[in-house]
Scaffold this active site. Structure first.
Site, PDB file in Angstrom:
ATOM      1  N   GLU A 429       0.822  -1.215   0.000  1.00 14.47           N
ATOM      2  CA  GLU A 429       0.000   0.000   0.000  1.00 14.47           C
ATOM      3  C   GLU A 429       0.858   1.268   0.000  1.00 14.47           C
ATOM      4  O   GLU A 429       0.583   2.228   0.726  1.00 14.47           O
ATOM      5  CB  GLU A 429      -0.955  -0.011   1.194  1.00 14.47           C
ATOM      6  N   GLU A 505      -4.015  -9.169   0.502  1.00 17.68           N
ATOM      7  CA  GLU A 505      -4.453  -8.870   1.870  1.00 17.68           C
ATOM      8  C   GLU A 505      -5.968  -8.850   1.853  1.00 17.68           C
ATOM      9  O   GLU A 505      -6.571  -8.091   1.092  1.00 17.68           O
ATOM     10  CB  GLU A 505      -3.881  -7.540   2.341  1.00 17.68           C
TER      11      GLU A 505
END
Length: 835
Positions: A429, A505
């Protein structure tokens, strides 16, 4: 007789030569100083302010929790925040910030080369030997090493290594730990030697009847290396030689490497179901035939492939990842690594059916990778949580330009021989994903991976999926990894050239063990005054989803590659959804297993889907709810069976059957908010709570009763009950001491579990053991983790007991005796043999 004499002489020569390389783990004999020191004068008073410690060591885990520790006012874009907010408990509420010094003396035989190897040091390490600075390495999660030979004392004795570490505030998004929290090793060799991580093994050809093993060995020498002989032998998983290659090397190539190729017949392939491990023994001889170095490298033979539209293949077999993400802390033990604690976690995950681990979001301890090799877990190793753009004010972005490639290269060379590692992730991210240079930077990191290890695919965890689909960032990866954003899976599959999607994720479901909330509703950011989340397993954070969404994507579309759930275990810090001005919340609620190593109900949901070799039936909730008499209290069964029947006090509440994919879609369209849950769980919605007994019988596909579970309402709490993760312990002075996780439960006179008790439990440990830590799984608990007492949470808590050697014990009885005591309850005692 003469042959025997020659054989004995050979053994003596081998014994002498075996000392050419020696790796010693420096555990004991360290001194620690909290705070900076004025100088590193070795003649200064060595007693003031220094304490004796063993390494690995976390200087913050035994300190009190406090809201003032590392308060951060930040805007977390990943969480959808539009403005900065005050984050309480974000890094666990523990005082990890500050400066710490470590020092230790060590001896090296004269004439030997010496290298100090650090598995990790948190953080910004600066290292001195005998007052000379030998190097620094800022990233706290990186393994690194320094040649300290030039700085040794002439006689090799009483050398002193000193390490300065500093953790800045606002440097992490979770509890990072502090200090020499991973092992430190001393490697001594001759001048002709193989450097750290200097052997690279690949298996270019793998067939049923043979495999080719390629070994590239880097050879360092102070003197010219002409005439060096390199001998490599491969030992199979049964300890039998499977091939050997030996020869004089007239010259070494421009990279300093010697290449050898050895054929192995009928290879035993590594997989999670059969983690077969081979060993390559590489010996380096000088021109006189003297054994200068011997390096043992463990590896596996297996193939990995990513096929467009089809996904991931291991050894030619299609499979989807049943993985979890884990942070590096070990709950109440803190960040100080412990091999037995790592094994304990992996055993619990294996029992659940998990087959893969993502190291979130940092380089792992090497012991974790070794255990995954041995126990059969595929790994995604991930080095970074940020690149050159900051997430944290004092995060890794400060080191990016100078250190990113160096850190990557060391990580890749460290772990490229481990068969458990099946992919690399280059980041999580990262804000860079939406920048103009994002795609180019992703490609740069991908190419570093391919240069150092051309055998594994490269991914990254992307949460800003819309921009990465448009700007080329996702296309630059071998496998696009999506963090959540399940509504973008089809768009990503349609747009990207890879034609596969990995759930890098997933879920971010939240729950608190044993804390049930009504009504039972799926929610994307529910909060409550008690700072807990619903144990019915129907809640997630705003950016995420319940587990069933990911199950359906994996089941319904061949191009999805499976998932890495956030997270396998709860961890210190990031107490979402209670991270904004929400003290005393200071540990996560994401875990399938809580901070006390006690499974939440979600554990059985995943087990029912992932354990294909065993059946599962688990009934929830517990059936002790004073004050709910006459109220709707749904009952859920987590099971791999498709049908079940619920009985309450002997009266059938009817049979329940899971929905098919088509039926679930139709039910969603009809407005059933729990329709997707009904595809993967048995749900009796309109059960009226009546104290007594509930029983669920699961039926197989032929309609026969296959399993059943009964849950009874508890009476008045009467006694404590103890159970151990280990039936016995094996003491070992040279390694991490064995651990037993002792679960404490409250029961009534009939042995029924009492789920609401919260009284304080105190622990006494006698014999061949000592108390190490305790936890209860409550994300709001401020009980110290390192003291022999802990409040119960939802009727349970855990004590971690360490077995010790008989000569270290006050009462070396051959057992460790653990006693739990709580006011108003009958105490409990458990004896665990020590072998």
């Amino acid at each position: 007789m003469r042959r025997t004499g020659i054989f004995l002489l050979s053994l003596v020569v081998m014994a002498l030569n075996s000392t050419a390389r020696e790796m010693v783990t420096l555990r004991k004999g360290w001194e620690f100083h909290r705070g900076d020191i004025a100088n590193i004068d070795l003649k200064a008073d060595r007693s003031t302010g220094w304490e004796s410690v063993s390494v690995p060591h976390d200087w913050a885990i035994d300190q009190p929790f406090d809201m003032s520790n590392d308060l951060q006012t930040v805007q977390v874009i990943q969480d959808g925040e539009t403005h900065p907010t005050l984050k309480t408990g974000r890094t666990g509420g523990l005082p990890y910030m500050g400066i710490g010094w470590y020092r230790r003396s060590f001896d090296v035989r004269p004439g030997k080369m010496a290298t100090l190897v650090f598995d990790g040091a948190m953080s910004e390490a600066k290292v001195w030997v005998n007052g000379h600075k030998v190097g620094e390495w800022p990233y706290g999660y990186a393994s690194f090493h320094f040649d300290v030979t030039p700085y040794l004392n002439p006689d090799g004795r009483d050398n002193v290594v000193m390490v300065r570490l500093e953790n800045l505030p606002f440097s992490s998004r979770w509890y990072p730990g502090a200090g020499l929290y991973r092992n430190v090793h001393l490697l001594t060799t001759d001048s002709l030697y193989v450097p750290v991580w200097g052997v690279h093994i690949t298996t270019p050809y793998v067939k049923d009847d043979f495999a080719t093993v390629r070994i590239r060995t880097l050879v360092n020498a102070v003197s010219p290396t002409h005439g060096v002989r390199v001998d490599t032998e491969i030992i199979n998983p049964n300890g039998i030689s499977s091939g050997r290659m030996s020869g004089i090397v007239s010259h070494i190539d421009s990279t300093g490497c010697v290449e050898q190729n050895i054929e192995v017949s009928s290879p035993a392939l590594w997989s999670p179901e059969s983690p077969c491990l081979y060993t390559a023994v590489t010996r380096v001889y000088d021109t006189g035939g003297y054994l200068c170095d011997s390096v043992t490298t463990r590896f596996g033979i297996r193939t990995i492939e990513v096929i467009p539209h089809r996904g991931f293949y291991l050894n030619g077999h299609h499979r989807k990842f049943k993985g979890v993400c884990n942070h590096h802390d070990l709950g109440p033990l803190g960040a100080a690594v412990n091999r037995n604690a790592l094994r304990h976690q992996l055993e619990m995950l294996k029992e659940m059916g998990c087959d893969a681990v993502r190291t979130s979001h940092n380089m792992p301890d090497p012991q974790l990778v070794e255990l995954c090799d041995e126990m059969g877990f595929m790994m995604m190793i991930e080095p970074f949580d940020e690149w050159e753009i900051a997430k944290c004010r004092n995060g890794y972005h400060r080191f990016w330009d100078e250190w990113a490639e160096r850190d990557m290269v060391e990580m890749l060379r460290h772990y490229r021989n481990n068969p458990s590692v099946v992919m690399w992730s280059v980041g999580n991210e990262v804000p860079t994903q939406c920048s103009e240079d994002g795609a180019a930077m992703a490609a740069w990191l991908r190419d570093i991976c391919h240069r150092e290890d051309p055998t594994r695919p490269v991914t990254a965890g992307m949460d800003q999926v819309a921009c990465t689909l448009e700007n080329g960032f996702a296309a630059a990866l071998d496998m696009p990894g999506l963090n959540y954003r399940t509504h973008k899976y089809h768009e990503a599959y349609d747009m990207l050239p890879q034609r596969v999607v990995l759930g890098s994720e997933t879920a971010s479901a939240v729950s608190s063990r044993g804390v049930y909330k009504w009504p039972v509703e799926i929610s994307g950011n529910a909060t409550y005054p008690d700072h807990q989340s619903n144990a019915y397993e129907v809640e997630s954070c705003a950016w995420a989803n319940i587990p069933e969404v990911d199950f359906a994507l994996a089941d319904d579309f061949p191009w999805t590659m499976g998932q890495f759930v956030w997270t396998g275990f709860d961890y210190l810090g990031e107490p979402s959804p209670y991270n904004t001005d929400a003290w005393p919340s200071h540990s996560s609620l994401f875990g399938i297993i809580d901070l006390a190593s006690i499974p939440k109900d979600r554990y059985w949901l995943y087990r029912s889907q992932w354990r294909k070799d065993d059946h599962t039936l688990y009934v929830a909730p517990h059936w002790t709810h004073p004050g709910r008499e006459g109220k709707i209290t749904p009952v859920i069964a987590y099971t791999d069976f498709n049908e079940g029947e619920l009985w309450i006090n002997g009266v059938s509440m009817g049979r329940c059957r899971k929905l098919s994919a088509v039926e679930a879609d139709s039910a969603v369209a009809a407005g059933d908010s729990l329709a997707l849950i009904r595809r993967y769980r048995l749900v009796w919605d309109y059960v009226v709570y009546t104290p007594g007994e509930i029983r669920v019988v699961a039926y197989d596909d032929d309609g026969r009763a296959a399993m059943e579970q009964t849950v009874r309402t508890a009476d008045t709490p009467y006694a404590l009950s103890l159970s151990s993760s280990q039936a016995e312990l094996t003491a070992n002075a040279d390694a991490d001491r064995p651990l037993a996780y002792i679960t404490v439960s409250v029961v009534d006179r009939d042995g029924n579990f009492c789920p609401d008790d919260s009284r304080l439990v105190e622990f006494e440990v006698k014999g061949q053991g000592r108390f190490r830590a305790a936890a209860n799984g409550d994300p709001t608990s401020l009980d110290p983790l390192q003291e022999p007492r802990m409040h119960l949470f939802s009727g349970r808590c855990t004590a971690i007991i360490e077995g010790i050697n008989a000569d270290d014990a006050d009462n070396p009885s051959g057992v460790v005796t653990v006693t739990a005591i709580a006011s108003g309850l009958r105490k409990a005692t458990l004896n665990i043999p020590i072998r």
